[in-house]
Design an enzyme around this catalytic site. Structure first.
Site, PDB file in Angstrom:
ATOM      1  N   HIS A  92      -7.217  82.930 -16.797  1.00  0.00           N
ATOM      2  CA  HIS A  92      -6.825  82.873 -15.379  1.00  0.00           C
ATOM      3  C   HIS A  92      -5.332  83.133 -15.272  1.00  0.00           C
ATOM      4  O   HIS A  92      -4.514  82.227 -15.308  1.00  0.00           O
ATOM      5  CB  HIS A  92      -7.263  81.577 -14.689  1.00  0.00           C
ATOM      6  CG  HIS A  92      -6.935  80.285 -15.402  1.00  0.00           C
ATOM      7  ND1 HIS A  92      -7.313  80.029 -16.691  1.00  0.00           N
ATOM      8  CD2 HIS A  92      -6.285  79.172 -14.980  1.00  0.00           C
ATOM      9  CE1 HIS A  92      -6.895  78.807 -17.030  1.00  0.00           C
ATOM     10  NE2 HIS A  92      -6.253  78.272 -16.014  1.00  0.00           N
ATOM     11  N   HIS A  96      -2.041  73.320 -21.569  1.00  0.00           N
ATOM     12  CA  HIS A  96      -1.992  73.351 -20.108  1.00  0.00           C
ATOM     13  C   HIS A  96      -0.525  73.487 -19.697  1.00  0.00           C
ATOM     14  O   HIS A  96       0.188  74.294 -20.303  1.00  0.00           O
ATOM     15  CB  HIS A  96      -2.704  72.114 -19.526  1.00  0.00           C
ATOM     16  CG  HIS A  96      -2.929  72.198 -18.057  1.00  0.00           C
ATOM     17  ND1 HIS A  96      -2.347  71.345 -17.160  1.00  0.00           N
ATOM     18  CD2 HIS A  96      -3.643  73.085 -17.319  1.00  0.00           C
ATOM     19  CE1 HIS A  96      -2.706  71.698 -15.931  1.00  0.00           C
ATOM     20  NE2 HIS A  96      -3.499  72.752 -16.000  1.00  0.00           N
ATOM     21  N   HIS A 124     -13.022  80.951 -15.146  1.00  0.00           N
ATOM     22  CA  HIS A 124     -12.419  79.609 -15.070  1.00  0.00           C
ATOM     23  C   HIS A 124     -12.737  78.919 -13.750  1.00  0.00           C
ATOM     24  O   HIS A 124     -12.395  79.426 -12.687  1.00  0.00           O
ATOM     25  CB  HIS A 124     -10.901  79.704 -15.235  1.00  0.00           C
ATOM     26  CG  HIS A 124     -10.248  78.378 -15.528  1.00  0.00           C
ATOM     27  ND1 HIS A 124     -10.090  77.897 -16.803  1.00  0.00           N
ATOM     28  CD2 HIS A 124      -9.739  77.437 -14.710  1.00  0.00           C
ATOM     29  CE1 HIS A 124      -9.500  76.714 -16.764  1.00  0.00           C
ATOM     30  NE2 HIS A 124      -9.267  76.402 -15.504  1.00  0.00           N
ATOM     31  N   GLU A 146     -10.017  73.149 -21.630  1.00  0.00           N
ATOM     32  CA  GLU A 146      -8.690  73.546 -21.180  1.00  0.00           C
ATOM     33  C   GLU A 146      -7.698  72.501 -21.642  1.00  0.00           C
ATOM     34  O   GLU A 146      -7.580  71.427 -21.070  1.00  0.00           O
ATOM     35  CB  GLU A 146      -8.623  73.692 -19.656  1.00  0.00           C
ATOM     36  CG  GLU A 146      -7.259  74.229 -19.215  1.00  0.00           C
ATOM     37  CD  GLU A 146      -7.185  74.540 -17.724  1.00  0.00           C
ATOM     38  OE1 GLU A 146      -7.861  73.856 -16.938  1.00  0.00           O
ATOM     39  OE2 GLU A 146      -6.441  75.470 -17.358  1.00  0.00           O
ATOM     40  N   ASP A 154     -10.301  80.309 -11.135  1.00  0.00           N
ATOM     41  CA  ASP A 154      -9.601  79.015 -11.126  1.00  0.00           C
ATOM     42  C   ASP A 154      -9.806  78.276  -9.803  1.00  0.00           C
ATOM     43  O   ASP A 154      -8.866  77.689  -9.265  1.00  0.00           O
ATOM     44  CB  ASP A 154      -8.100  79.162 -11.433  1.00  0.00           C
ATOM     45  CG  ASP A 154      -7.463  77.823 -11.853  1.00  0.00           C
ATOM     46  OD1 ASP A 154      -8.211  76.838 -12.034  1.00  0.00           O
ATOM     47  OD2 ASP A 154      -6.239  77.766 -11.992  1.00  0.00           O
ATOM     48  N   HIS A 182      -1.817  79.916 -19.652  1.00  0.00           N
ATOM     49  CA  HIS A 182      -0.978  78.703 -19.763  1.00  0.00           C
ATOM     50  C   HIS A 182       0.019  78.749 -20.903  1.00  0.00           C
ATOM     51  O   HIS A 182       0.974  77.969 -20.889  1.00  0.00           O
ATOM     52  CB  HIS A 182      -1.794  77.412 -19.877  1.00  0.00           C
ATOM     53  CG  HIS A 182      -2.378  76.945 -18.585  1.00  0.00           C
ATOM     54  ND1 HIS A 182      -1.592  76.461 -17.567  1.00  0.00           N
ATOM     55  CD2 HIS A 182      -3.658  76.903 -18.139  1.00  0.00           C
ATOM     56  CE1 HIS A 182      -2.383  76.120 -16.551  1.00  0.00           C
ATOM     57  NE2 HIS A 182      -3.629  76.402 -16.860  1.00  0.00           N
ATOM     58  N   ASP A 205     -12.731  74.716 -12.232  1.00  0.00           N
ATOM     59  CA  ASP A 205     -12.397  73.321 -12.545  1.00  0.00           C
ATOM     60  C   ASP A 205     -13.308  72.300 -11.870  1.00  0.00           C
ATOM     61  O   ASP A 205     -12.920  71.139 -11.715  1.00  0.00           O
ATOM     62  CB  ASP A 205     -10.944  73.038 -12.146  1.00  0.00           C
ATOM     63  CG  ASP A 205      -9.969  73.455 -13.235  1.00  0.00           C
ATOM     64  OD1 ASP A 205     -10.192  73.064 -14.397  1.00  0.00           O
ATOM     65  OD2 ASP A 205      -9.001  74.177 -12.939  1.00  0.00           O
TER      66      ASP A 205
HETATM   67 ZN   LIG Z   1      -5.512  76.225 -15.730  1.00  0.00          ZN
END
Ligand SMILES: [Zn+2]
Length: 380
Positions: free
Chosen positions: A204, A142, A11, A115, A308, A183, A13
């Site tokens: 994550h 999320h 993961h 995500e 993450d 999540h 972002d």
């Molecule tokens: Zn996340």
């Protein structure tokens, strides 16, 4: 060791960082991943230094922002533009076998994840379009609960996972896409494990027993990964590593561990530090404690890494993607064998992903696409 066995990270972002960057505003070329982005945590030179062999990029969309379906597509497009802009660095990867192909070409295998199932807007059709666009992993939600799946950091609304949620999991299984339970609430993790016909991941997420943030994974779910074949992927988010930091932050968070919406989060943090002293820092060594615990509880075949990196605070020792080898050095000091480290680096994930691909092939031979929208799947 990481020169022999590719490191797969579950993961990152970066795509969202590029979207909200004040100058780049989603323009991959303007952001320029060829130079060291010292204010950021991810760029090509440091991915190389970090010996990253495969990366899942998150096409993230916020739950409560307008146009979630469009935002998901825009972020998938942004990741694809990254692949096209840096063909020497990234190999568009769509199958487990592409990681070895990328290695032979001295490239990083680039996978796309979505995500947030909010981008489905309560319909099943978008899943197949996501797959056609290259998506191979979907994080069901999320930080907020959806109409069909409960978030770890929000009030439950769907009894964990309701009838439409089960249809989403079933269609992901049929499409050979990985179901990601990072999540989702602990109950939702259990409901997904009840119905998924393929291995799942928590892309994550750390151990709830060591840091009781609801985003972390409880022991009973960790143990069930053995039967399921899936894995939990240790994450670098400081508040999911350090119980001390979690307790410090809890003073200003709701019961689900979520920060309230305030006009100036930095000022709010400064105010809290003035009152209670500086926030405790999470460290690389504490993350290694989580990995040891995850391996003891889920088994060495069911743990991976999902950093993450998101352009924000990271633990001491793991400040950017160039630091992955330091984590493996610490795990060597903890006594992990080279075979065990290879499993953590990518072997476990690739085994699970190959299984997901095989289940998808079998299910597509057995049944056609699941159609419709949430209204067509009433009931708990
Ligand atoms: Zn996340």
């Amino acid at each position: 060791m990481l020169e022999r066995v590719p490191l797969l990270d579950g993961h990152n972002d970066l795509a969202w960082v590029i979207r909200i960057d004040a100058e780049a505003r989603g323009d991959v070329g303007a952001y320029d991943l060829r130079r060291r982005r010292l204010k950021g945590d991810t760029d090509i030179p440091r991915l190389r230094e970090g010996l990253v062999g495969a990366q899942f990029w998150a096409a993230f969309q916020p739950t409560n922002a307008p146009h979630p379906a469009r935002t998901a597509l825009e972020q998938i497009d942004l990741i694809r533009r990254m692949e096209e802009a840096y063909p020497d660095a990234f190999l568009p990867a769509r199958r487990a076998g592409d990681v070895a192909r990328a290695r032979r070409a001295n490239k990083i295998a680039s996978f796309i994840a979505v995500e947030g199932g909010v981008g489905l807007e309560n319909a099943l059709g978008p899943l197949r379009i996501w797959r056609a666009a290259g998506v191979r992993l979907v994080t069901l939600c999320h930080n907020e609960s959806l109409d069909w799946v409960d978030s770890a950091t929000d009030a439950p609304r769907a009894g964990g996972l309701n009838a439409f949620g089960r249809a989403v999991v079933g269609e992901l299984n049929r499409l050979g896409m990985i179901v990601d339970c990072a999540h989702v609430s602990h109950d939702a993790m259990r409901r997904v494990l009840d119905v998924s016909q393929a291995p799942i991941v928590l892309s994550h997420s750390n151990a709830f027993a060591l840091c009781d943030h609801p985003r972390n994974t409880p022991d009973d779910v960790l143990r069930r990964l053995k039967d399921n074949g899936g894995l939990v992927m240790a994450t670098f988010v400081p508040g999911f590593i350090s119980q001390k930091l979690r307790d410090w932050l809890a003073r200003s968070r709701d019961r689900y561990g979520k920060a309230p919406l305030v006009a100036d989060p930095k000022a709010a943090l400064a105010e809290q530090e003035a009152q209670y002293g500086p926030a405790p820092r999470a460290t690389l060594e504490e993350l290694a404690d989580h990995i040891v615990y995850l391996v003891e509880t889920a088994g060495i075949d069911h743990v991976g890494i999902g950093s993450d990196f998101f352009g924000g605070a990271q633990p001491v020792g793991l400040e950017h993607v160039g630091r992955f080898p330091h984590l493996f050095a610490e795990l060597i000091r903890r006594g992990f064998s080279e075979g065990a480290l290879a499993k953590l680096a990518s072997r476990n994930f690739l085994r699970a992903m190959r299984q997901v691909e095989q289940v998808g092939e079998r299910l597509r031979a057995e049944r056609g696409p699941a159609l419709g929208q949430i209204e067509d799947y009433p009931g708990p």
